[in-house]
Design an enzyme around this catalytic site. Structure first.
Site, PDB file in Angstrom:
ATOM      1  N   MET A  30      -1.205   4.904   4.877  1.00  0.00           N
ATOM      2  CA  MET A  30      -2.660   4.841   4.714  1.00  0.00           C
ATOM      3  C   MET A  30      -3.085   3.423   4.323  1.00  0.00           C
ATOM      4  O   MET A  30      -4.193   3.200   3.841  1.00  0.00           O
ATOM      5  CB  MET A  30      -3.125   5.849   3.655  1.00  0.00           C
ATOM      6  CG  MET A  30      -2.799   7.296   4.063  1.00  0.00           C
ATOM      7  SD  MET A  30      -3.867   8.530   3.325  1.00  0.00           S
ATOM      8  CE  MET A  30      -3.592   8.232   1.596  1.00  0.00           C
ATOM      9  N   HIS A  37       6.253   0.434   0.951  1.00  0.00           N
ATOM     10  CA  HIS A  37       5.967   0.614   2.382  1.00  0.00           C
ATOM     11  C   HIS A  37       6.797  -0.352   3.234  1.00  0.00           C
ATOM     12  O   HIS A  37       7.350   0.041   4.268  1.00  0.00           O
ATOM     13  CB  HIS A  37       4.498   0.317   2.686  1.00  0.00           C
ATOM     14  CG  HIS A  37       3.519   1.251   2.052  1.00  0.00           C
ATOM     15  ND1 HIS A  37       2.705   0.888   1.012  1.00  0.00           N
ATOM     16  CD2 HIS A  37       3.233   2.550   2.321  1.00  0.00           C
ATOM     17  CE1 HIS A  37       1.934   1.906   0.672  1.00  0.00           C
ATOM     18  NE2 HIS A  37       2.239   2.939   1.435  1.00  0.00           N
ATOM     19  N   GLN A 150      10.553   8.703  -0.436  1.00  0.00           N
ATOM     20  CA  GLN A 150      10.947   9.858  -1.270  1.00  0.00           C
ATOM     21  C   GLN A 150      10.043  10.018  -2.490  1.00  0.00           C
ATOM     22  O   GLN A 150      10.116  11.016  -3.177  1.00  0.00           O
ATOM     23  CB  GLN A 150      12.410   9.710  -1.720  1.00  0.00           C
ATOM     24  CG  GLN A 150      13.391   9.900  -0.584  1.00  0.00           C
ATOM     25  CD  GLN A 150      14.812   9.530  -0.950  1.00  0.00           C
ATOM     26  OE1 GLN A 150      15.083   9.078  -2.056  1.00  0.00           O
ATOM     27  NE2 GLN A 150      15.725   9.700  -0.007  1.00  0.00           N
TER      28      GLN A 150
HETATM   29  O1  PAF Z   1       1.938   9.178   2.567  1.00  0.00           O
HETATM   30  C1  PAF Z   1       0.908   8.813   3.157  1.00  0.00           C
HETATM   31  O2  PAF Z   1       0.508   7.649   3.098  1.00  0.00           O
HETATM   32  C2  PAF Z   1       0.122   9.828   3.976  1.00  0.00           C
HETATM   33  O3  PAF Z   1       0.135  11.084   3.382  1.00  0.00           O
HETATM   34  C3  PAF Z   1       0.570   9.905   5.453  1.00  0.00           C
HETATM   35  C4  PAF Z   1       1.992  10.381   5.582  1.00  0.00           C
HETATM   36  C5  PAF Z   1       0.433   8.534   6.091  1.00  0.00           C
HETATM   37  C6  PAF Z   1      -0.321  10.879   6.216  1.00  0.00           C
HETATM   38  O4  PAF Z   1      -1.658  10.500   6.185  1.00  0.00           O
END
Ligand code: PAF
Length: 283
Positions: A30, A37, A150
């Site tokens: 997101m 990330h 995780q």
């Molecule tokens: O973990 C996230 O950032 C969100 O829940 C995802 C997996 C991108 C789905 O919108």
């Protein structure tokens, strides 16, 4: 790295990569990216030839009183981080592109059992929104592998059950949580914490780790461990949402006979809700 905004452009770019024999990885996000990330993207680049990341703040997974409007949007900085981490294609659709027929009549994908309770209990409809958007992204990209953190342990269990139950030929990979030096799990929502709350925040993982150690050492009284844990969270300044010991795969409540366990916690510091977990195997 190319950034595309439409499903048509996304499919065309992925089809080109596939026609060159490339193995495709997907990292859904997101945005407001941090090292947690970028670790997912780095792993994706090690395991595949063509890495697709997505940034979409999915309205379908936010409750009416949650932070959809204020969720941080930092596209330019995110693009730079993705490029450095080895991403080849970024998909940043609008809400209209993802839900062209509106959200009210959208087909919903619901994963039973693992979606229920824990965050699913506190955030009704949240995992239906996650499974629906993840299913759409899987259908758009058709990746060979998809990588999730995780830290969102329940989300990872939901997505794993989703691909299993719907026979999607996608390998789901869970990457370990990335932590700050003081143990706090990295999260986009950490940015909401005041200085004082940020100093308190690592106590969530300390309490979870303490329970994990006690389980490891043979403690069998789960109720007592959880009660003590909640009191410790309150004493530190948290408002606990839940603290649970569950079976790691099914997320059903664990008994002293279970060995593959996860301790999961969610707690508020002021207005900010933090989650964390510890996966452990008991002898
Ligand atoms: O973990 C996230 O950032 C969100 O829940 C995802 C997996 C991108 C789905 O919108």
């Amino acid at each position: 790295m190319n950034t595309v905004k439409t499903v048509r452009e996304l499919r065309a770019a992925v089809a080109r990569a596939r026609s060159e024999g490339k193995r495709i990885a997907l990292v859904p996000t997101m945005g407001n990216l941090h090292s947690g990330h970028t670790a997912l993207v780095t792993k994706a680049a090690q395991r595949a030839d063509f890495v697709v990341a997505t940034i979409f703040v999915n309205p379908l997974q936010f409750g009416p009183n949650e932070d959809l409007a204020t969720y941080p949007r930092t596209l330019a900085a995110d693009q730079e981080k993705l490029l450095q981490a080895g991403c080849h294609l970024l998909f940043t659709p609008t809400v209209e592109e993802m839900y062209p027929h509106g959200m009210a009549d959208q087909t919903i994908v619901r994963v039973p059992v693992v979606s229920e309770g824990l965050c699913g209990g506190s955030r009704p409809g949240h995992f239906d929104g996650v499974s629906t958007v993840v299913s759409k992204l899987f259908n758009m990209v058709q990746p060979d592998i998809a990588i999730f953190g995780q830290k969102d342990f329940q989300q990872l269990a939901v997505v794993s059950a989703l691909v299993r139950d719907l026979n999607m030929p996608i390998q789901i990979i869970g990457e370990p949580t990335v932590r700050a030096a003081d143990g706090l799990a990295l999260s986009s929502r950490n940015g909401y914490l005041t200085e004082a709350e940020r100093a308190t925040a690592p106590a969530l993982y300390r309490v979870i780790t303490h329970i994990g150690e006690a389980l490891h050492n043979g403690e069998q009284n789960h109720a007592q461990l959880l009660d003590d844990g909640k009191k410790a969270l309150e004493a530190a300044g948290f408002r606990p949402d839940y603290l649970e010991i569950r079976q790691a795969v099914t997320l059903r409540p664990a008994t002293p006979d279970d060995h593959d366990l996860v301790v999961l916690g969610a707690a508020f510091l002021g207005k900010t809700r933090l989650i964390d977990n510890l996966h452990l195997t008991k002898q």
